[in-house]
Design a protein around this motif. Structure first.
Motif, short mmCIF file in Angstrom:
data_model
loop_
_atom_site.label_atom_id
_atom_site.label_comp_id
_atom_site.label_asym_id
_atom_site.label_seq_id
_atom_site.Cartn_x
_atom_site.Cartn_y
_atom_site.Cartn_z
N GLY A 225 41.97 23.04 40.67
CA GLY A 225 42.26 22.06 41.38
C GLY A 225 43.73 21.06 40.20
O GLY A 225 44.62 20.09 40.74
N ILE A 226 44.20 21.97 39.91
CA ILE A 226 44.99 21.48 39.01
C ILE A 226 45.95 23.14 38.69
O ILE A 226 46.41 23.29 36.95
N GLY A 227 46.25 23.43 39.97
CA GLY A 227 47.29 25.07 39.63
C GLY A 227 46.16 25.98 38.62
O GLY A 227 47.36 26.99 38.81
N TYR A 228 45.79 25.59 38.58
CA TYR A 228 44.43 26.54 37.77
C TYR A 228 43.54 27.37 38.89
O TYR A 228 43.11 26.99 39.22
N GLU A 229 42.77 28.46 38.14
CA GLU A 229 41.92 29.13 38.71
C GLU A 229 40.59 29.08 37.61
O GLU A 229 41.41 30.07 37.34
N LEU A 230 39.37 29.21 38.58
CA LEU A 230 38.38 29.75 37.79
C LEU A 230 37.50 30.93 37.29
O LEU A 230 37.16 30.38 38.90
N CYS A 231 38.06 31.81 36.69
CA CYS A 231 36.80 32.46 37.29
C CYS A 231 35.49 32.95 36.38
O CYS A 231 35.80 32.18 35.08
N ASP A 232 34.56 31.70 37.25
CA ASP A 232 33.05 31.89 36.14
C ASP A 232 32.79 32.65 35.37
O ASP A 232 31.98 32.61 34.46
N HIS A 233 32.78 34.38 36.26
CA HIS A 233 31.78 34.84 35.32
C HIS A 233 32.39 36.48 35.89
O HIS A 233 32.33 36.96 37.76
N TRP A 234 33.43 37.14 35.25
CA TRP A 234 33.02 39.20 35.84
C TRP A 234 33.26 40.08 34.86
O TRP A 234 33.87 39.49 33.46
N SER A 235 33.26 41.18 35.16
CA SER A 235 33.09 41.96 34.20
C SER A 235 33.69 43.46 35.01
O SER A 235 33.34 43.58 36.08
N LEU A 236 34.96 43.77 34.71
CA LEU A 236 35.82 45.33 35.53
C LEU A 236 34.67 46.60 35.34
O LEU A 236 34.58 46.32 36.08
N VAL A 237 33.74 46.30 34.25
CA VAL A 237 33.02 47.66 34.36
C VAL A 237 31.74 47.08 35.18
O VAL A 237 31.75 48.32 36.10
N GLU A 238 30.62 46.76 35.25
CA GLU A 238 29.78 46.02 35.89
C GLU A 238 29.70 44.88 37.61
O GLU A 238 29.40 45.74 38.18
N ASP A 239 31.01 44.60 37.54
CA ASP A 239 31.59 43.84 38.77
C ASP A 239 31.92 45.15 40.19
O ASP A 239 32.43 44.98 41.40
N ASN A 240 32.90 46.08 39.26
CA ASN A 240 33.40 47.08 40.45
C ASN A 240 32.79 48.01 39.60
O ASN A 240 31.92 49.20 38.74
N ASP B 162 44.98 58.64 34.28
CA ASP B 162 44.13 59.40 34.80
C ASP B 162 42.68 57.86 35.44
O ASP B 162 41.68 58.61 35.14
N THR B 163 42.98 57.14 35.73
CA THR B 163 41.73 55.81 35.88
C THR B 163 41.44 56.34 36.93
O THR B 163 42.17 56.74 38.42
N GLU B 164 39.57 56.47 38.00
CA GLU B 164 39.65 56.12 38.78
C GLU B 164 38.85 54.60 38.93
O GLU B 164 37.69 54.87 38.72
N LEU B 165 38.91 54.32 39.76
CA LEU B 165 38.60 52.72 40.13
C LEU B 165 38.49 52.41 41.25
O LEU B 165 39.09 52.67 41.83
N VAL B 166 37.91 51.44 41.43
CA VAL B 166 37.80 50.78 42.79
C VAL B 166 37.26 49.30 42.37
O VAL B 166 36.50 48.65 41.94
N LEU B 167 38.19 48.02 42.36
CA LEU B 167 38.58 46.98 42.32
C LEU B 167 37.94 46.45 43.77
O LEU B 167 38.46 46.38 45.05
N CYS B 168 36.78 45.58 43.89
CA CYS B 168 36.03 45.09 44.84
C CYS B 168 35.13 43.83 44.62
O CYS B 168 34.31 43.26 45.34
N ASN B 169 35.39 42.64 42.71
CA ASN B 169 34.95 41.57 42.47
C ASN B 169 35.72 41.08 41.88
O ASN B 169 36.38 41.66 41.31
N PHE B 170 37.04 40.02 42.33
CA PHE B 170 37.30 39.12 41.44
C PHE B 170 36.98 37.87 41.63
O PHE B 170 37.51 36.60 42.14
#
Length: 517
Positions: free
Chosen positions: A239-254, A225-233
């Motif tokens: 440069g070493i095969g990884y992506e760096l997520c500096d700051h992200w919050s599921l609730v605050e940023d979406n 029963d999720t209601e969610l709009v994903l709009c930021n990540f």
């Protein structure tokens, strides 16, 4: 065999091959500080305390704590003799702690005989501390109830699962993975782990950590029963095969109007983040630019606009509507449906009874299997198209819309509505597995009941059947004929077996004649 402790005195155990021989002298606090073997289950109850320190301590049994008891392993080398199969309903756990007991492991190595794995179970109000612990055989830690577990400066190949209202804190350590469920919570700081997952009503906070798996990574499971709009990540390549997520919050940023989990990342390196959406949900992707993200969706509807993702996987009856997106991989299975326009796609795969309509897009590879149906409308395929089983792919260079796909597998017939907006006939290519049609006369194409002329050619493993449709709308019907019997290699047929037998006999006869001469 068990260790029963009571009364307010301290006793120091003497060296012995079988500690249970002197168990009657043990009192409220027992200290093991010399190398020894304990045979049988070590059971600590009531207010009793056991301290194992500065020694090699071998346990031929399991460890069970209850009541307000305490077990401290400090500056020790612990060896577990019994395999994790054990002998009871908790047989899967070598260490079991419940009620209000306390378990501290400090500067200690835990290993097993013959490299067998062991696991730990904490529940109720247990408090456990693992400080500077090293173990390659520690493969499981389960936290339940209101338990509180801390892991600091440790290295273990353990999958940690938190349930109920338990809390987990891991700092400056290496672990295999963590899975938070129920109403539990986990905090990771300075942690290197292979994978992490969050589901139910749980929460995860990760700081200055690495999630290394490129196939599992960080998995977020959203209930039905999720209601969610994903709009930021937002991430940046390290440069070493990884992506760096500096700051992200599921609730605050979406736009999270109704979600159950709570996730926040601060300076976290990862290779993959998975959004798993269960059926009955309402999820949209708007400007979600996450080239290392994967969506696994069973929701009835999912919309995507102006988004970048690594993988999208549609399950069951999921329906995807997307435009101006970039997916490295799109897989539709079950009875799912995908509609995409003006997009850039990598590998597009149709499975089972899925259907897809893609227009004005660039595609690297297309693969149809099972009875999947795809329509490529004014699309460019850069590399290859492959088709197997009873899958059908329609392809045309000029704009035609197709919908209302109805594939009768038993009758081997496919019906579809089409609309040609131009004032001229447009050619449509129908791509099939070359082995799907037994004879060309079995393939019949009609428009509103009137047969169409079909031209056919073989290209590698494909049969391309071409026909033209007039201006306007109509109902297209395709009959593929019965499925041909599976081809059997010649050497497996009766004739082939006979030929091989004769050849063997001939060789033997020649060999005998040569030897006789």
């Amino acid at each position: 065999m068990f260790l029963l402790l009571s009364s307010p005195m301290h006793q120091f155990a003497t060296p012995t091959e079988n500690v249970n021989d002197v168990r009657e002298v043990f009192e409220s606090t027992v200290v093991f500080d010399r190398d020894m073997t304990y045979e049988g289950d070590l059971i600590i109850d009531g207010n009793a305390s056991v301290i194992v320190e500065d020694c090699d301590f071998e346990i031929d049994g399991r460890v069970l704590l209850s009541g307000d008891s305490t077990l401290i392993l400090r500056n020790a080398r612990i060896r577990l003799v019994e395999s994790r199969e054990g002998r009871s309903e908790d047989a899967g756990f070598m260490f079991t702690m419940n009620e209000s007991s306390r378990f501290d492991v400090v500067n200690t190595t835990v290993e097993t005989i013959s490299f067998r794995s062991f696991s730990i179970h904490v529940s109720d109000g247990v408090e456990a501390l693992f400080d500077n612990v090293y173990s390659l055989e520690w493969h499981g830690l389960t936290c339940e109830g209101d338990s509180k577990v801390q892991i600091v400066d440790s290295s273990c190949w353990s999958m940690i699962e938190t349930r109920d209202e338990s809390t987990l804190s891991v700092r400056d350590s290496r672990i295999y993975g963590v899975n938070t469920t129920g109403g539990s919570s986990a905090f990771l700081e300075g942690v290197y782990t292979t994978k992490a997952s969050v589901e139910a009503a749980s929460s995860l906070e990760a700081i200055n950590s690495t999630i290394s798996s490129e196939t599992e990574g960080l998995e977020l499971v959203f209930q039905g029963d999720t209601e969610l709009v994903l709009c930021n990540f937002s991430t940046v390549s390290s440069g070493i095969g990884y992506e760096l997520c500096d700051h992200w919050s599921l609730v605050e940023d979406n736009v999270a109007s109704k979600v159950h989990i709570d996730v926040s990342l601060d300076h976290v390196y990862l290779r993959l983040i998975q959004f798993v959406v269960e059926e009955g949900s309402d999820v949209s992707l708007e400007g979600l630019h996450a080239p290392h993200a994967k969506i696994v969706c069973s929701a009835e509807d999912i919309e995507a606009v102006d988004s970048t993702l690594k993988q999208v996987e549609l399950l069951q009856d999921c329906a995807l509507n997307a435009c101006h997106v970039e997916f490295d991989s799109l897989t539709a299975s079950g009875s799912s449906f995908a509609s995409l326009a003006d997009s850039k796609l990598g590998q597009v795969s149709g499975r089972d009874e899925s259907m897809a309509s893609i227009s004005s897009s660039e595609i690297r590879d297309v693969d149809g299997r099972g009875s999947a149906v795809m329509h490529l409308n004014n699309c460019s395929v850069l590399d290859s198209i492959s088709v197997s089983d009873s899958s059908v792919i329609f392809q045309n260079d000029q704009p035609i819309s197709m919908d209302g796909f109805d594939y009768d597998l038993k009758g081997h017939k496919l019906n579809v509505r089409f609309e040609n907006p131009l004032d001229e006939r447009i050619q449509v290519d129908m791509i099939l597995d070359r082995n799907r049609i037994r004879e060309m006369r079995d393939l019949k194409v009609s428009l509103d009941g009137d047969p169409l002329v079909v031209d056919s050619e073989m290209v590698k493993d494909l049969r391309i059947a071409s026909f033209s449709v007039p201006s306007g709308t109509g109902r297209l019907s395709v009959s593929l004929g019965p499925v041909p019997p599976e081809r059997v290699p010649f050497f497996l047929t009766l004739v082939g077996q006979q030929v091989i037998s004769l050849a063997i006999i001939l060789v033997l006869v020649i060999a005998v004649l040569l030897a006789w001469k």
